[in-house]
Design a protein around this motif. Structure first.
Motif, PDB file in Angstrom:
ATOM      1  N   GLY A 144      -3.853   1.374   5.082  1.00  0.00           N
ATOM      2  CA  GLY A 144      -3.205   0.777   3.919  1.00  0.00           C
ATOM      3  C   GLY A 144      -3.613  -0.665   3.709  1.00  0.00           C
ATOM      4  N   LYS A 154      -7.316  -0.773   2.421  1.00  0.00           N
ATOM      5  CA  LYS A 154      -7.459  -0.317   1.030  1.00  0.00           C
ATOM      6  C   LYS A 154      -7.014  -1.389   0.049  1.00  0.00           C
ATOM      7  CE  LYS A 154      -6.466   3.493  -2.121  1.00  0.00           C
ATOM      8  NZ  LYS A 154      -5.946   4.881  -2.268  1.00  0.00           N
ATOM      9  N   THR A 155      -5.891  -2.029   0.332  1.00  0.00           N
ATOM     10  CA  THR A 155      -5.392  -3.048  -0.595  1.00  0.00           C
ATOM     11  C   THR A 155      -6.271  -4.295  -0.568  1.00  0.00           C
ATOM     12  OG1 THR A 155      -3.862  -3.864   1.100  1.00  0.00           O
ATOM     13  CG2 THR A 155      -3.010  -2.250  -0.482  1.00  0.00           C
ATOM     14  N   SER A 164       0.834  -1.199   0.000  1.00  0.00           N
ATOM     15  CA  SER A 164       0.000   0.000   0.000  1.00  0.00           C
ATOM     16  C   SER A 164       0.869   1.250   0.000  1.00  0.00           C
ATOM     17  CB  SER A 164      -0.911   0.024   1.240  1.00  0.00           C
ATOM     18  OG  SER A 164      -0.187   0.454   2.390  1.00  0.00           O
TER      19      SER A 164
END
Length: 560
Positions: A540, A543-544, A532
């Motif tokens: 992070g 989101k990934t 990320s």
């Protein structure tokens, strides 16, 4: 700025805007909102239920794997999560509870949520979690450096009077408050970038602007050297700000990533412990009331989730190109080996542990290089449960501590006070007298290894003595009030082999794009904080996880 206990989305955005205004960075607002908000919802990429009879294996039951499973379920996929830990999920979100009522706990992993990290807040709201403010700093924070105490007053006067004389500073440095010395060195390089270029600091791209590449080549220490600070000033600032000093030889892109997204402004914690976030995902997988989590999807169209705790993946194999992927996993308890074929894989485990998995065939040479070389930093945390909160006594050095942290040049580096009595800040009333948990050590890199690798009894002894000296307490004081102790050295934790990914100079430009790319002809996708733009943060990883799920949705729709 007064903290709100459970900020709404509207309130969060208002706070972000106010902070940016204070920093004269209002132009970054639209970029931050775009970058930190959840990616496109998976149901806009493929019809609900369209993933029925398609199997997905997720390696790792950390927060990236859990979020990917939550999203993939919307399309009806058959999902299996492999988690090496037998009795826990969440990966490096790790809350230790000292009592059966779970009132007293220490965070051995992720512990705070910035107001700007909108993906984390998206799931907090969706899963019905409660938050309270996390107090990052107060005037009662103290410093103990070269056997000298100082308090964290807003003007930095105490540090100038008590700490400055111990270092060889120039005349200009002697007259400048330490926060100003630090900001004068760090901020100009960020400010000279245009808003459009700045946002690349947290983006994953195949090619970056030349100014980002230059920034990536600089270490934290290089930033201070370029600003003309003396060796004495650099050493002093490293001790006063352990989050900088511990990472002097890390790529400055990591420093600017946290500055750019306001990571240390208006922070929150999850009520009852950070572990409640992965647990909320877990409950959503098996709750009969699915409408609570998926209100617009008929239950019969949702996918199924199988959680295999205590199963460590040892081999990833693709026998024919574009064919299914076989995962070989070992039952940690009885050492039996199991094999299972999947249409898609999401690999969320750190590259540090992926390095020990057999890959047949090997991934691309570029990916293999990223797995071998991507830098991970160690982190060591210890939490101590006391029968009384000595740090909240009125006569404690620098005053009653109701949150915040203190720093020292001793190996423990920094410690953090609980924020559960934050409502008594600036109150005429004293907080209740009760037991409490102190995060008695939070350090990184060399000191994490040096302190974390000491024998158990020696480790506790050293920490106790350093906590006493930091707070000007008599020797042996801690021993008489300590009820329980727990710690973790993340380098030695077998399922992470490191605290978090953190670029060495040049690694963002070299590895960030290739680390996130799929393998085995779009059969294996990758997620986790390490791939990320927000290393070491829940944001992070989440989101990934969503992005990996979306990539699978796009791929199978095309092939369908």
């Amino acid at each position: 700025m007064k903290s709100i206990v459970q900020p709404t989305k509207k309130q969060r955005r208002k706070i972000v805007l106010e902070i940016l205004q204070q920093q004269n960075r209002i132009e970054d607002y639209p970029y931050l909102i775009e970058s930190l908000s959840p990616p496109q919802d998976i149901t806009t990429l493929a019809p609900v239920g369209s993933g029925k009879n398609i199997s997905i294996g997720i390696i790792g039951g950390g927060i990236a794997g859990l979020s990917a499973a939550f999203e993939l379920r919307k399309l009806g996929f058959d999902i299996t999560i492999f988690e090496a830990e037998k009795k826990r999920i969440g990966g490096r979100i790790y809350t230790h509870y000292f009592d059966r009522h779970k009132k007293y706990y220490g965070e051995l992993g992720a512990m705070r949520i910035p107001i700007s990290h909108e993906i984390v807040w998206h799931y907090i709201d969706l899963l019905g979690l409660k938050t309270t403010p996390f107090i990052q700093s107060t005037p009662a924070d103290l410093f103990y450096i070269l056997h000298r105490h100082a308090c964290n007053d807003s003007e930095g006067q105490s540090v100038m009077e008590n700490i400055y004389p111990a270092f060889d500073l120039t005349l200009r440095e002697q007259k400048t408050p330490w926060i100003q010395l630090q900001n004068n060195a760090i901020n100009p390089l960020l400010r000279k970038l245009s808003p459009k270029v700045r946002k690349e600091i947290i983006e994953i791209k195949p090619q970056y602007h030349p100014e980002i590449i230059k920034l990536d080549q600089l270490s934290f220490r290089n930033i201070f050297e370029k600003a003309g600070l003396s060796l004495g000033a650099i050493s002093m600032l490293g001790n006063l700000s352990p989050l900088i000093g511990d990472f002097f030889y890390t790529s400055s892109i990591e420093l600017y990533s946290e500055i750019y997204t306001l990571d240390f402004f208006s922070l929150y914690r999850i009520q009852g412990g950070s572990a409640n976030l992965p647990l909320a995902f877990y409950r959503s997988f098996f709750d009969s009331n699915v409408k609570k989590y998926y209100p617009n999807i008929p239950p019969h169209l949702l996918g199924t989730i199988h959680l295999k705790n205590g199963h460590c993946v040892e081999q990833i194999q693709q026998k024919i190109p574009c064919g299914p992927v076989t995962l070989s996993s070992k039952n940690i308890e009885n050492h039996s080996i199991h094999q299972q074929n999947f249409d898609y894989i999401i690999c969320t485990i750190p590259f540090s542990t992926l390095r020990n998995i057999q890959l047949c065939p090997a991934f691309s040479s570029e990916k293999m290089q990223a797995i071998q070389e991507l830098s991970y930093e160690n982190s060591f945390k210890s939490a101590q449960f006391y029968k009384e909160r000595f740090w909240e006594k009125e006569d404690i050095i620098c005053g009653r501590k109701l949150g915040g942290s203190s720093a020292t040049d001793y190996p423990l580096t920094s410690l953090w006070y609980p924020s559960d009595h934050y409502q008594y800040l600036n109150s005429p009333y004293a907080p209740p007298k009760e037991p409490g948990v102190l995060l008695s050590t939070y350090n990184f890199t060399l000191d994490a290894t040096r302190l974390g690798n000491l024998p158990y009894n020696q480790r506790i002894f050293k920490i106790n003595r350093q906590v006493e000296q930091l707070h000007a307490l008599p020797k042996g004081y801690i021993d008489n009030i300590l009820l329980d102790y727990v710690d973790i050295n993340w380098n030695n934790y077998p399922w992470s082999l490191g605290g978090f990914a953190y670029y060495r100079p040049g690694q963002k430009n070299t590895f960030s794009w290739i680390a996130a790319q799929p393998e085995y002809q779009n059969k294996i996708f990758f997620a986790g904080e390490h791939v990320s733009g927000k290393h070491a943060w829940i944001q992070g990883a989440l989101k990934t996880g969503i992005q990996a799920a979306n990539h699978i949705a796009k791929d199978f729709i095309v092939k369908k």
